[in-house]
Design an enzyme around this catalytic site. Structure first.
Site, PDB file in Angstrom:
ATOM      1  N   THR A 118      31.034 -45.528 -20.673  1.00  0.00           N
ATOM      2  CA  THR A 118      32.102 -45.395 -21.818  1.00  0.00           C
ATOM      3  C   THR A 118      32.560 -43.916 -21.530  1.00  0.00           C
ATOM      4  OG1 THR A 118      32.375 -44.467 -23.984  1.00  0.00           O
ATOM      5  CG2 THR A 118      30.045 -44.622 -23.128  1.00  0.00           C
ATOM      6  N   TYR A 142      25.638 -41.612 -28.599  1.00  0.00           N
ATOM      7  CA  TYR A 142      26.150 -42.674 -27.783  1.00  0.00           C
ATOM      8  C   TYR A 142      26.359 -42.377 -26.343  1.00  0.00           C
ATOM      9  CZ  TYR A 142      29.652 -46.224 -26.517  1.00  0.00           C
ATOM     10  OH  TYR A 142      30.210 -47.220 -25.906  1.00  0.00           O
TER      11      TYR A 142
END
Ligand code: UDP
Length: 328
Positions: A118, A142
């Site tokens: 990501t 995350y």
């Protein structure tokens, strides 16, 4: 017989679109998913193994039964805001799941691994165009957990010969242009589906998270990529691995950023309706701007992100929003 690919998280938004692209390219996707956030109804192109990545024996059994030539690893907790509230959960689930999966692949001799990473691994970088070589400095759990898995892949490559392709996604948007699958999260947290829900009157309003960022109009800037283009990139990455071309990292964006206000304006053009708005505070963990260069994926993979324009992404998401959606 078609080569099988184990797709963790294949019942989810990005994973299900990857399954469709895999099937179209002649592979058989075998979905491994605990259905915590995914949908059985989104699994249409191969079998569903209902299992959890925290359960190593379940992974071993799936690999033994289906004998995949590669794994595509999508399954993860993926919400920036939640990861700020409960970082331990993100570290435990994302790292634990990936570790079990990698160890199972090493034991079963599965030597090809495609990983969904990501742009959240980059953190806040003053609005520069991010490339694969930009230093990664995540600002939320995350992004931190995904960066750790990238490192894990390098370590496993050295010790057990598992080759990997890492894709760092920017903001995934849109839905299958044929209307077979689309985005459906419970609860929904993402900008475009929330905005379209507000347009359709299913929610009172969209809250804009912060208007005081150091960007042109004060709202966050993101690089939005169509989910079907993203899925195509995964097939190209897999084919690259199967051709023995070795490890690689690719950013998947478009090189163009859209502010939250620009996304709202595009929605008005596509739907011909106003977006009811509330201006809110910043969301903890959000970087001001995340925009990628897609040069490497276009050059080295031959990726053609032809659907990643804001009008098509919102148009396909809007068409999907009119459909009945998945049931479990
Ligand atoms: N956003 C917003 N209101 C919402 C949801 C998101 O203003 O209700 C903003 C968010 O701050 C970010 C952008 O929209 O700048 C995209 O957020 P999303 O949650 O869709 O994706 P993320 O960037 O977290 O992966």
């Amino acid at each position: 017989m078609a080569q099988r690919i184990l797709v963790t998280g294949g019942a989810g938004y990005v994973g299900s679109h990857a399954c469709k692209a895999l099937a179209r390219a002649g592979f058989e996707p075998v979905v491994f998913d605990n259905l915590a956030t995914g949908w059985a109804g989104a699994v249409k192109w191969g079998p569903l193994v209902r299992g959890d990545l925290m359960d190593r024996a379940a992974i071993d059994a799936a690999l033994a039964e289906h004998r995949p030539v590669a794994v595509m690893h999508f399954a993860a907790l993926s919400l920036v805001g939640d990861s700020m509230k409960d970082p331990g959960l993100y570290w435990r689930v994302n790292i634990g799941g990936a570790l079990n999966l990698l160890e199972a692949c090493a034991a079963a001799g599965v030597g090809n691994f495609v990983f969904s990473s990501t742009c959240a691994t980059y953190g806040d970088q003053d609005g520069i165009l991010l490339t694969e070589d930009t230093p990664q400095r995540p600002i939320n759990a995350y992004g931190g957990s995904k960066l750790a898995i990238e490192q894990m892949l390098r370590d496993f490559g050295a010790s057990s010969g598992i080759s990997h392709v890492i894709f760092r996604y920017f903001n995934v948007a849109g839905a299958d242009p044929d209307g077979e699958i689309g985005e459906q999260h419970v609860p929904e947290t993402h900008l475009i589906p929330l905005m379209l829900d507000a347009v359709a009157g299913k929610r009172p309003a969209l809250t804009v998270f912060g208007t005081d960022y150091p960007t042109a109009d004060g709202t966050c800037v993101r690089d939005y990529v169509h989910v079907a283009d993203l899925a195509d990139a995964h097939v190209l990455g897999l084919q690259r691995l199967l051709a023995g071309k070795g490890d690689a990292v690719f950013c998947l964006g478009t090189g163009t950023g859209f502010s939250v206000r620009e996304v709202i304006e595009a929605s008005r053009m596509v739907t011909n309706r106003e977006v009811p708005l509330v201006i809110g505070d910043r969301r903890p963990g959000d970087a001001a701007a995340l925009v990628s260069s897609s040069t490497r994926a276009i050059r080295d993979l031959g990726w053609e992100p032809t659907r990643s324009n804001m009008r098509q992404m919102i148009g396909d998401a809007w068409a999907w929003a009119q459909r009945p959606g998945f049931t479990q």
